[in-house]
Scaffold this motif. Structure first.
Motif, PDB file in Angstrom:
ATOM      1  N   GLY A  80       0.813  -1.212   0.000  1.00 17.08           N
ATOM      2  CA  GLY A  80       0.000   0.000   0.000  1.00 17.08           C
ATOM      3  C   GLY A  80       0.842   1.255   0.000  1.00 17.08           C
ATOM      4  N   ALA A  81       1.910   1.265   0.796  1.00 17.78           N
ATOM      5  CA  ALA A  81       2.799   2.427   0.833  1.00 17.78           C
ATOM      6  C   ALA A  81       3.462   2.653  -0.516  1.00 17.78           C
ATOM      7  CB  ALA A  81       3.855   2.224   1.919  1.00 17.78           C
ATOM      8  N   ALA A  82       3.905   1.568  -1.169  1.00 15.57           N
ATOM      9  CA  ALA A  82       4.590   1.696  -2.457  1.00 15.57           C
ATOM     10  C   ALA A  82       3.660   2.248  -3.531  1.00 15.57           C
ATOM     11  CB  ALA A  82       5.141   0.332  -2.882  1.00 15.57           C
ATOM     12  N   LEU A  83       2.450   1.710  -3.616  1.00 17.99           N
ATOM     13  CA  LEU A  83       1.504   2.171  -4.642  1.00 17.99           C
ATOM     14  C   LEU A  83       1.084   3.614  -4.397  1.00 17.99           C
ATOM     15  CD1 LEU A  83      -0.755  -1.013  -4.927  1.00 17.99           C
ATOM     16  CD2 LEU A  83       1.082  -0.308  -6.468  1.00 17.99           C
ATOM     17  N   ALA A  84       0.858   3.975  -3.136  1.00 18.89           N
ATOM     18  CA  ALA A  84       0.398   5.326  -2.820  1.00 18.89           C
ATOM     19  C   ALA A  84       1.463   6.365  -3.102  1.00 18.89           C
ATOM     20  CB  ALA A  84      -0.033   5.393  -1.351  1.00 18.89           C
ATOM     21  N   VAL A  85       2.687   6.116  -2.661  1.00 20.49           N
ATOM     22  CA  VAL A  85       3.743   7.119  -2.851  1.00 20.49           C
ATOM     23  C   VAL A  85       4.127   7.236  -4.325  1.00 20.49           C
ATOM     24  CG1 VAL A  85       5.751   5.597  -2.524  1.00 20.49           C
ATOM     25  CG2 VAL A  85       5.872   7.992  -1.820  1.00 20.49           C
ATOM     26  N   SER A  86       4.028   6.130  -5.061  1.00 26.02           N
ATOM     27  CA  SER A  86       4.308   6.191  -6.501  1.00 26.02           C
ATOM     28  C   SER A  86       3.286   7.055  -7.217  1.00 26.02           C
ATOM     29  CB  SER A  86       4.322   4.779  -7.094  1.00 26.02           C
ATOM     30  OG  SER A  86       5.335   3.989  -6.523  1.00 26.02           O
ATOM     31  N   GLY A  87       2.013   6.881  -6.857  1.00 26.99           N
ATOM     32  CA  GLY A  87       0.974   7.716  -7.449  1.00 26.99           C
ATOM     33  C   GLY A  87       1.169   9.187  -7.116  1.00 26.99           C
ATOM     34  N   THR A  88       1.560   9.482  -5.887  1.00 27.61           N
ATOM     35  CA  THR A  88       1.804  10.868  -5.476  1.00 27.61           C
ATOM     36  C   THR A  88       2.923  11.493  -6.294  1.00 27.61           C
ATOM     37  OG1 THR A  88       1.102  10.356  -3.215  1.00 27.61           O
ATOM     38  CG2 THR A  88       2.406  12.357  -3.535  1.00 27.61           C
ATOM     39  N   ALA A  89       4.014  10.754  -6.459  1.00 31.96           N
ATOM     40  CA  ALA A  89       5.158  11.280  -7.207  1.00 31.96           C
ATOM     41  C   ALA A  89       4.819  11.502  -8.676  1.00 31.96           C
ATOM     42  CB  ALA A  89       6.347  10.322  -7.076  1.00 31.96           C
ATOM     43  N   LEU A  90       4.116  10.565  -9.288  1.00 31.80           N
ATOM     44  CA  LEU A  90       3.771  10.709 -10.704  1.00 31.80           C
ATOM     45  C   LEU A  90       2.774  11.829 -10.930  1.00 31.80           C
ATOM     46  CD1 LEU A  90       3.558   6.965 -11.828  1.00 31.80           C
ATOM     47  CD2 LEU A  90       5.380   8.599 -12.293  1.00 31.80           C
ATOM     48  N   GLN A  91       1.829  12.011 -10.024  1.00 34.14           N
ATOM     49  CA  GLN A  91       0.910  13.142 -10.147  1.00 34.14           C
ATOM     50  C   GLN A  91       1.663  14.458 -10.054  1.00 34.14           C
ATOM     51  OE1 GLN A  91      -2.333  12.818  -7.358  1.00 34.14           O
ATOM     52  NE2 GLN A  91      -3.048  10.873  -8.191  1.00 34.14           N
ATOM     53  N   GLY A  92       2.733  14.472  -9.254  1.00 36.15           N
ATOM     54  CA  GLY A  92       3.521  15.686  -9.117  1.00 36.15           C
ATOM     55  C   GLY A  92       4.305  16.032 -10.364  1.00 36.15           C
ATOM     56  N   ILE A  93       5.008  15.055 -10.929  1.00 41.45           N
ATOM     57  CA  ILE A  93       5.855  15.377 -12.080  1.00 41.45           C
ATOM     58  C   ILE A  93       5.037  15.589 -13.353  1.00 41.45           C
ATOM     59  CG2 ILE A  93       7.863  14.193 -11.130  1.00 41.45           C
ATOM     60  CD1 ILE A  93       7.355  11.906 -13.053  1.00 41.45           C
ATOM     61  N   PHE A  94       3.869  14.942 -13.455  1.00 43.99           N
ATOM     62  CA  PHE A  94       3.030  15.135 -14.639  1.00 43.99           C
ATOM     63  C   PHE A  94       1.989  16.229 -14.447  1.00 43.99           C
ATOM     64  CE2 PHE A  94       4.189  10.546 -15.441  1.00 43.99           C
ATOM     65  CZ  PHE A  94       5.021  10.834 -16.512  1.00 43.99           C
ATOM     66  N   ARG A  95       1.883  16.747 -13.217  1.00 47.55           N
ATOM     67  CA  ARG A  95       0.938  17.829 -12.923  1.00 47.55           C
ATOM     68  C   ARG A  95      -0.481  17.450 -13.372  1.00 47.55           C
ATOM     69  NH1 ARG A  95       3.079  23.049 -15.627  1.00 47.55           N
ATOM     70  NH2 ARG A  95       1.696  24.051 -14.101  1.00 47.55           N
ATOM     71  N   ASN A  96      -0.838  16.217 -13.078  1.00 50.37           N
ATOM     72  CA  ASN A  96      -2.134  15.681 -13.515  1.00 50.37           C
ATOM     73  C   ASN A  96      -2.754  14.911 -12.359  1.00 50.37           C
ATOM     74  OD1 ASN A  96      -4.293  14.295 -14.702  1.00 50.37           O
ATOM     75  ND2 ASN A  96      -3.223  14.052 -16.637  1.00 50.37           N
ATOM     76  N   PRO A  97      -3.905  15.340 -11.841  1.00 47.29           N
ATOM     77  CA  PRO A  97      -4.515  14.658 -10.696  1.00 47.29           C
ATOM     78  C   PRO A  97      -5.117  13.299 -11.026  1.00 47.29           C
ATOM     79  CG  PRO A  97      -5.959  16.393 -11.489  1.00 47.29           C
ATOM     80  CD  PRO A  97      -4.687  16.529 -12.261  1.00 47.29           C
ATOM     81  N   LEU A  98      -5.180  12.930 -12.312  1.00 45.25           N
ATOM     82  CA  LEU A  98      -5.753  11.642 -12.708  1.00 45.25           C
ATOM     83  C   LEU A  98      -4.699  10.577 -12.969  1.00 45.25           C
ATOM     84  CD1 LEU A  98      -8.615  12.815 -15.107  1.00 45.25           C
ATOM     85  CD2 LEU A  98      -8.759  12.187 -12.704  1.00 45.25           C
ATOM     86  N   VAL A  99      -3.426  10.912 -12.764  1.00 48.12           N
ATOM     87  CA  VAL A  99      -2.344   9.946 -12.954  1.00 48.12           C
ATOM     88  C   VAL A  99      -2.292   9.022 -11.740  1.00 48.12           C
ATOM     89  CG1 VAL A  99       0.169   9.692 -13.089  1.00 48.12           C
ATOM     90  CG2 VAL A  99      -0.984  11.417 -14.465  1.00 48.12           C
ATOM     91  N   SER A 100      -2.045   7.739 -11.986  1.00 50.42           N
ATOM     92  CA  SER A 100      -1.906   6.772 -10.904  1.00 50.42           C
ATOM     93  C   SER A 100      -0.574   6.047 -11.033  1.00 50.42           C
ATOM     94  CB  SER A 100      -3.060   5.765 -10.929  1.00 50.42           C
ATOM     95  OG  SER A 100      -2.990   4.962 -12.089  1.00 50.42           O
ATOM     96  N   SER A 101      -0.296   5.160 -10.091  1.00 45.83           N
ATOM     97  CA  SER A 101       0.995   4.469 -10.073  1.00 45.83           C
ATOM     98  C   SER A 101       1.185   3.548 -11.279  1.00 45.83           C
ATOM     99  CB  SER A 101       1.122   3.651  -8.784  1.00 45.83           C
ATOM    100  OG  SER A 101       0.013   2.787  -8.624  1.00 45.83           O
ATOM    101  N   GLY A 102       0.096   3.128 -11.926  1.00 43.67           N
ATOM    102  CA  GLY A 102       0.221   2.245 -13.086  1.00 43.67           C
ATOM    103  C   GLY A 102       0.113   2.945 -14.418  1.00 43.67           C
ATOM    104  N   MET A 103       0.189   4.281 -14.410  1.00 38.91           N
ATOM    105  CA  MET A 103      -0.041   5.050 -15.630  1.00 38.91           C
ATOM    106  C   MET A 103       0.962   4.732 -16.739  1.00 38.91           C
ATOM    107  SD  MET A 103      -1.791   7.197 -17.347  1.00 38.91           S
ATOM    108  CE  MET A 103      -2.927   7.862 -16.126  1.00 38.91           C
TER     109      MET A 103
END
Length: 326
Positions: A80-103
């Protein structure tokens, strides 16, 4: 000013304590939940006996606590920690709130790799290795596609992820089509729906290596995420090597997500939902949001797994419950 600084320091210590204590409490509470009845006294005896080296409780009760419930909760918190933090980081660099860890295709690639291993080997270790390898390969292919046009690299990376995800989804459908419907197909479908049923200390060791590397890298890079989330032009004007930092963050998220998916199957929505919950609680500052996402993701999946085990007589796949929450 001195009083304000002291107050902020106390607040920081309190927040840090809560972020660390919450997943630990969720893991410990999981020892009390399950279809086999164990009293709180039995739980505490089993825990105390493990550290004291004495046989204070029957072996059956001790095994339920130490070999089934706690490993499952620990693995759930790590995933859970890995998936959540990955989604947070990807949303940050892509500046997109719909990005998830599997994007970027890591989940689709891992799903195909696991299905291929189930079809060919019927070996748990090979399933982990194939899922991890194909998850990383999918992200690498997405990055190669994203480098074709340098005019909008962030958008091209997302489009590359969509393309690669579609390709691996098609290949996965082919695997399911040719799989034995009596033996292989049920195993593939169950794996794709996500589960922690095979949790063990061995699985924790296998998955924790890439996950810890990925999460540690994201914690180190969290202040750079603040700058990257401002936009590429602003990040360049502040002296950041945007391409290099973006690649490092993508590598870290890929390691964390691939390590998680390889042992738990595909569990959707965590990398999309938890970052938004974290922003509601901690704000947009990634220096706080990244640790908050780690803690929230760990708690969230442990709670979801407990619900999946106790709601019915069977076990509800995790992706069903996370999709309902999503």
């Amino acid at each position: 000013n001195k009083f304000y600084g002291y107050k902020m320091q106390r607040k920081k210590i309190l927040i840090t304590t809560i972020l660390i204590a919450a997943p630990v409490l969720c893991i410990l509470s999981s020892a009390f939940l399950g279809r086999y009845p164990l009293s709180p006294y039995d739980i505490f005896q089993a825990i105390a006996a493990k550290f004291s080296g004495t046989e204070m409780v029957p072996a059956l009760k001790s095994n339920i606590v130490w070999e089934i419930r706690l490993p499952r909760a620990i693995l759930g918190s790590i995933v859970g920690a890995a998936l959540a933090v990955s989604g947070t980081a990807l949303q940050g660099i892509f500046r997109n709130p719909l990005v998830s860890s599997g994007m970027l295709g890591v989940s689709s690639g891992a799903g195909f790799g696991a299905a291929l291993a189930i079809l060919l080997f019927h070996n748990t270790l090979m399933i982990y290795l194939f899922a991890f390898f194909f998850g990383i390969a999918a992200v690498f292919c997405s990055y190669i596609i994203g480098r074709i046009y340098d005019t909008a690299p962030a958008i091209m990376l997302v489009l590359g992820g969509v393309i690669i995800s579609s390709i691996f989804s098609a290949l996965l459908s082919l695997i399911k089509y040719i799989a034995d419907p009596q033996e292989d197909l049920p195993s593939i479908i169950f794996w794709l729906m996500g589960s922690l049923a095979s949790a063990s200390y061995k699985n924790i060791m296998i998955s924790s290596i890439p996950i810890i590397i990925g999460i540690t890298g994201l914690i180190i890079m969290r202040w750079r995420l603040n700058v990257l989330s401002m936009g590429e032009r602003d990040a360049l004007s502040m002296g950041l090597n945007v391409n290099f930092d973006r690649v490092i963050i993508i590598i870290c998220t890929t390691l964390a997500t691939a390590g998680a998916v390889s042992v738990s199957g595909i569990i959707g929505w965590i990398g999309l939902v938890i970052p938004h919950i974290g922003r509601i609680i901690a704000g947009n500052d990634n220096r706080i949001l990244i640790p908050a996402s780690i803690s929230l993701g760990a708690c969230f999946l442990v709670i979801i797994d407990n619900l999946g085990r106790i709601i019915t007589g069977g076990e509800i796949p995790l992706s069903i419950l996370t999709a309902i929450v999503g």
